[in-house]
Write a protein that holds these residues in place. Sequence first.
Motif, PDB file in Angstrom:
ATOM      1  N   SER A 283     -28.393  16.041  11.718  1.00  0.00           N
ATOM      2  CA  SER A 283     -27.725  15.951  10.365  1.00  0.00           C
ATOM      3  C   SER A 283     -26.572  17.045  10.006  1.00  0.00           C
ATOM      4  O   SER A 283     -25.374  16.325   9.787  1.00  0.00           O
ATOM      5  CB  SER A 283     -28.794  15.896   9.080  1.00  0.00           C
TER       6      SER A 283
ATOM      7  N   TRP B 115     -19.472   4.646   7.853  1.00  0.00           N
ATOM      8  CA  TRP B 115     -20.072   4.148   6.701  1.00  0.00           C
ATOM      9  C   TRP B 115     -21.424   3.463   7.157  1.00  0.00           C
ATOM     10  O   TRP B 115     -22.520   3.321   6.504  1.00  0.00           O
ATOM     11  CB  TRP B 115     -19.449   3.061   6.133  1.00  0.00           C
TER      12      TRP B 115
ATOM     13  N   VAL C 140     -24.344   5.790   7.615  1.00  0.00           N
ATOM     14  CA  VAL C 140     -25.166   6.071   6.078  1.00  0.00           C
ATOM     15  C   VAL C 140     -25.950   4.789   5.978  1.00  0.00           C
ATOM     16  O   VAL C 140     -27.111   5.344   5.411  1.00  0.00           O
ATOM     17  CB  VAL C 140     -23.695   6.099   5.083  1.00  0.00           C
TER      18      VAL C 140
ATOM     19  N   LEU D 103     -29.134   3.065  -2.087  1.00  0.00           N
ATOM     20  CA  LEU D 103     -27.796   3.054  -1.352  1.00  0.00           C
ATOM     21  C   LEU D 103     -26.778   2.645  -2.076  1.00  0.00           C
ATOM     22  O   LEU D 103     -26.954   1.461  -2.790  1.00  0.00           O
ATOM     23  CB  LEU D 103     -27.938   2.646   0.110  1.00  0.00           C
TER      24      LEU D 103
ATOM     25  N   ILE E 175     -17.825   9.021   1.712  1.00  0.00           N
ATOM     26  CA  ILE E 175     -18.661   8.817   2.692  1.00  0.00           C
ATOM     27  C   ILE E 175     -19.569   9.834   3.020  1.00  0.00           C
ATOM     28  O   ILE E 175     -20.750   9.869   3.393  1.00  0.00           O
ATOM     29  CB  ILE E 175     -17.962   8.287   3.780  1.00  0.00           C
TER      30      ILE E 175
ATOM     31  N   GLU F  64     -22.005  10.674   0.399  1.00  0.00           N
ATOM     32  CA  GLU F  64     -23.188   9.672   0.366  1.00  0.00           C
ATOM     33  C   GLU F  64     -24.268   9.757   1.660  1.00  0.00           C
ATOM     34  O   GLU F  64     -25.219   9.591   1.511  1.00  0.00           O
ATOM     35  CB  GLU F  64     -22.469   8.119   0.564  1.00  0.00           C
ATOM     36  N   TYR F  65     -23.604  10.448   2.843  1.00  0.00           N
ATOM     37  CA  TYR F  65     -24.532  10.458   3.991  1.00  0.00           C
ATOM     38  C   TYR F  65     -25.411  11.382   3.571  1.00  0.00           C
ATOM     39  O   TYR F  65     -26.648  11.678   3.908  1.00  0.00           O
ATOM     40  CB  TYR F  65     -23.812  11.011   5.007  1.00  0.00           C
TER      41      TYR F  65
END
Length: 165
Positions: free
Chosen positions: A16, A47, A50, A67, A79, A82-83
Motif C-alpha cells: 500500500s 479508481w 480503490v 466506498l 482518488i 479514498e485509497y
Amino acid sequence: MFTKIDEFVQEFEMESAVTMRVLDSLTDESLTQAVSANQRTLGQIAWHLVGSIYYMTYLGLSFDEPLKDNGAPASAAEIAGEYRRIGQAMLRAVRSQWTDESLGQVVNIGGEDWQNGASLRYTLRHEIHHRGQMTVLMRQAGLRVPDVLGPTRDDWIDKGMEPYA
C-alpha cells in the motif's frame, strides 16, 4: 495464500505504501491518459484499485466506512485519499472479523470457491498488476514515476549515472 492475519497486514501495508507513492505522483491532468482509444484511462485504473479493495465485502467482510461509489473522481488527490481511507477500513475489517483460522474458510464467488487467505493474496497481486499499468501510463503522461521496486530511470539520471537501456 495467507494463513496469518498479521502476515497479510504487514504485506498490505508495505504494498500500500508503494501504491500510495504512485497515486501521490498523479496529477488531475494525467488522469485522462490512456494507452489507446477504448482503453481504461489512468484515472479509471487508479479508481479501480480503490474499488477492488472494497470487493473484499463479497467475502463476507463488513467495512465500517462504505466506498464512495460515484464514479472515478477528476481529482488525483481525491482518488489517493479514498485509497488510503478504504484501505484502512479493509484492514480494520480483516483484523476484527477474521482470525488466522478463518483464512482457510471457503467462500463461493461467482461459482468459484475461494479461500479467504487466497483472496487476500489475489487482492495484493491484483493491485500490483494495475500499479504496473499505471506506471506505464504515467510515463506516457509525462509524469515522473516514483521508486516502486528500486531506483527509476530518473533516479539514476539524478545521481549522474547512466540508466540501463
